[in-house]
Each structure stands twice: as C-alpha cells, then as structure tokens.
Design an enzyme around this catalytic site. Sequence first.
Site, PDB file in Angstrom:
ATOM      1  N   GLY A   8       0.790  -1.261  -0.152  1.00  0.00           N
ATOM      2  CA  GLY A   8       0.125   0.024  -0.122  1.00  0.00           C
ATOM      3  C   GLY A   8       0.902   1.201  -0.012  1.00  0.00           C
ATOM      4  N   GLY A  11      -0.503   4.572  -0.949  1.00  0.00           N
ATOM      5  CA  GLY A  11      -1.784   5.384  -0.163  1.00  0.00           C
ATOM      6  C   GLY A  11      -1.461   6.365   0.548  1.00  0.00           C
ATOM      7  N   GLN A  12      -2.266   7.018   1.408  1.00  0.00           N
ATOM      8  CA  GLN A  12      -2.254   8.212   2.226  1.00  0.00           C
ATOM      9  C   GLN A  12      -0.879   8.069   2.958  1.00  0.00           C
ATOM     10  OE1 GLN A  12      -4.684   9.170   5.289  1.00  0.00           O
ATOM     11  NE2 GLN A  12      -4.123  11.529   5.031  1.00  0.00           N
ATOM     12  N   ASP A  34       2.548  -1.674  -4.324  1.00  0.00           N
ATOM     13  CA  ASP A  34       1.091  -1.346  -4.422  1.00  0.00           C
ATOM     14  C   ASP A  34       0.377  -2.062  -5.565  1.00  0.00           C
ATOM     15  OD1 ASP A  34      -0.364   1.426  -2.966  1.00  0.00           O
ATOM     16  OD2 ASP A  34      -1.390   0.503  -4.667  1.00  0.00           O
ATOM     17  N   TYR A 141     -15.197  -2.289   8.695  1.00  0.00           N
ATOM     18  CA  TYR A 141     -13.652  -1.939   8.874  1.00  0.00           C
ATOM     19  C   TYR A 141     -13.297  -2.278  10.399  1.00  0.00           C
ATOM     20  CZ  TYR A 141     -10.004   1.635   8.957  1.00  0.00           C
ATOM     21  OH  TYR A 141      -8.751   2.373   9.005  1.00  0.00           O
TER      22      TYR A 141
HETATM   23  N1  SER Z   1      -9.102   7.311   9.070  1.00  0.00           N
HETATM   24  C1  SER Z   1      -9.994   6.235   8.972  1.00  0.00           C
HETATM   25  C2  SER Z   1     -11.215   6.256   8.352  1.00  0.00           C
HETATM   26  O1  SER Z   1     -11.978   7.316   8.439  1.00  0.00           O
HETATM   27  C3  SER Z   1      -9.954   5.743  10.613  1.00  0.00           C
HETATM   28  O2  SER Z   1      -8.716   5.000  10.856  1.00  0.00           O
HETATM   29  O3  SER Z   1     -11.635   5.307   8.103  1.00  0.00           O
END
Ligand code: SER
Length: 321
Positions: A8, A11-12, A34, A141
């Site tokens: 990743g 990613g950010q 990635d 999540y």
């Molecule tokens: N920054 C993440 C989200 O908003 C939380 O860990 O999904």
Amino acid sequence: MKRILVTGALGQIGSELTLRLRDIYGASNVMATDIRQNSSEAAQSGPFEVVDVTDFKQMMETAKKYQADTIMHLAAILSASAEAMPVFAWNLNMGGLLNALETARELKAQFFTPSSIGAFGPTTPKDNTPQDTIMRPTTMYGVNKVAGELLADYYFNKYGVDTRGLRFSGIISYVAQPGGGTTDYAVEIYYKAVQERKYTSYIAKGTFMDMMYMPDALNAIIDLMEADSCRLIHRNSFNVTAMSFDPEGIAASIRRYIPDFKLDYDVDPSRQRIAESWPNSIDATAARQEWGFKYEYDLDKMTEDMIDKLRQKLRLEVPKL
Ligand code: SER
C-alpha cells in the site's frame, strides 16, 4: 541493516512513509509495493513492484527476492468504503493481512500494520478511551481491525513474529489525500479553505474524533518499530492521538489564518453513523509508557502548516486581509 517491504506504498500513509524510510535506511533498502504504479516519488525514488496483497505467492516471492526483514503492511480499504463493499473489504483487509503475516512468519521478519479508532464501537467508553477496553465495533472496517489486532497478537504468541501496531485516528496531510475514510473531512476542509474559503461538512457539528498530523504519525511508526521489544507489554495495537476536535473546532482553528472561512453542513448519514460509533478521544498512556510516544503538532500548529503547505502546493496567493 533493515530491508523493508511496504504494501500500500502509494496510499495516504504509504506515499510519505516510504520516503521517510528511504531517508533513514537507504532508498535501495525500502521496497515499495502497491496494486498500481504511478509517477509519484514513492514509486520512482527506489525499488517498486506491483503486488496484489490478496495474491500470497506474489507477495512472498517479492519479499523473498528483496530479502525483506521487515514488512510494513498498509494496504487496506478505509471505513466508509468498507461499509459500501463489506465482502470486498473482508477479503482485502483480512486476506491481505493474513498473507502479510504468513510472509513475515516464513521470513522471520518484523511486522507492522495499522489498526484504528474504528476498532472501538458504541459500547466502548467514549471519552479518554483506555488502551484495554470493550471492543465491539459495528462497522466492517472495525470488525477487520479488531480481528486484525487479534491475528497479529496470535502470530506473536504462537510463532514469535515481532508484530507491532498503532490504532490510528484520522491522519491529516497535504501530500496524498485519503480515500473512503470517515475522517477524510478533516483533510478536505483544508483544501476547500485555501481554495474557496468555505466547506460543507458531511460530519455533523459536535462529532468529536481523534486526529494526528502526518509527521507525528510517521514518527510514531518509526519509534514503535525501533522500540526495545522487552519494553512492550502491548503489541497490537497502541492507542495514539495528538488531538480531538469536531468540525467547529477545526473551522475555528482555520479562521485564525483565514478569518472569513465559512463552514456549513450537509451530513452524510452513513459516515455520520460510523463516526458516532467511534470514541470522542482516546488515551495514549500505554504508548507513552511502553515506547515513549510523543507528538509535536497540536491543532493550531497543524493548521498553520497545512495552510502554508497547501498554498504552496496549489500555488495560491496569500489573500490580503
Ligand atoms: N481514518 C480512518 C477512516 O476514517 C480511521 O482509521 O476510515
């Protein structure tokens, strides 16, 4: 010398962590991977391979080829996207993690993966949330993050893999934007503030969430990975935070630098529901005690830097007041 494989990496967090790791450990010792390649610095400033983390063979072969002794597994989808695609989220977040842990086990590599404030749920104490507490998340999540923490602890206890993790909050940065998260508003608001001096928030007034500025998040990852293993009572994962605010709080901070900034609301029920299931603020005492967690940026210091850096990035004139 460390040989680090990052998943990743575009990613950010990955796009900045990869560069920091290359600065510290040498560009050739940090293998960025990635699902896609692009022209970003993370993809161009050192070794890079396209790796799908759900493909165990590909991940293992890449890690072996580079003789990785550290795996930093960042590839995952965030909370709002996971809620929209729960089966995909389970397969990517859990399948990818299992593959990364198996790779670390076979190579006897040190291992890092982020958890999140999303691992907490509506029955968790909301304020100053302790390190060890009720964790019954109601989002896909969150389910992934709790299961991931337990799985990483399992690999430590059963196989001796040196697994470590951080419960990240919203991470704010001017480099790469997050995507599909609930806390993303706290990044978007700065872009809109410097570009249009107004922002419509999808998170409601009075909804507090933890946040951290990217430089502090990167330091936390590096400090945790460098910490003496004997000092760690916890492993997966540590509460870390630098601030907690609601949309009004971040708007007030922005107005110190852009006085006519306007904030209004168009609440997204789905992301609002997720935000309301998370803590208002978490307690990072265990991280401070066990490996010396600290941060440099509070809300106003972060706001000053974000506005300054975004004006440079977007090449905007400083408005005359
Ligand atoms: N920054 C993440 C989200 O908003 C939380 O860990 O999904």
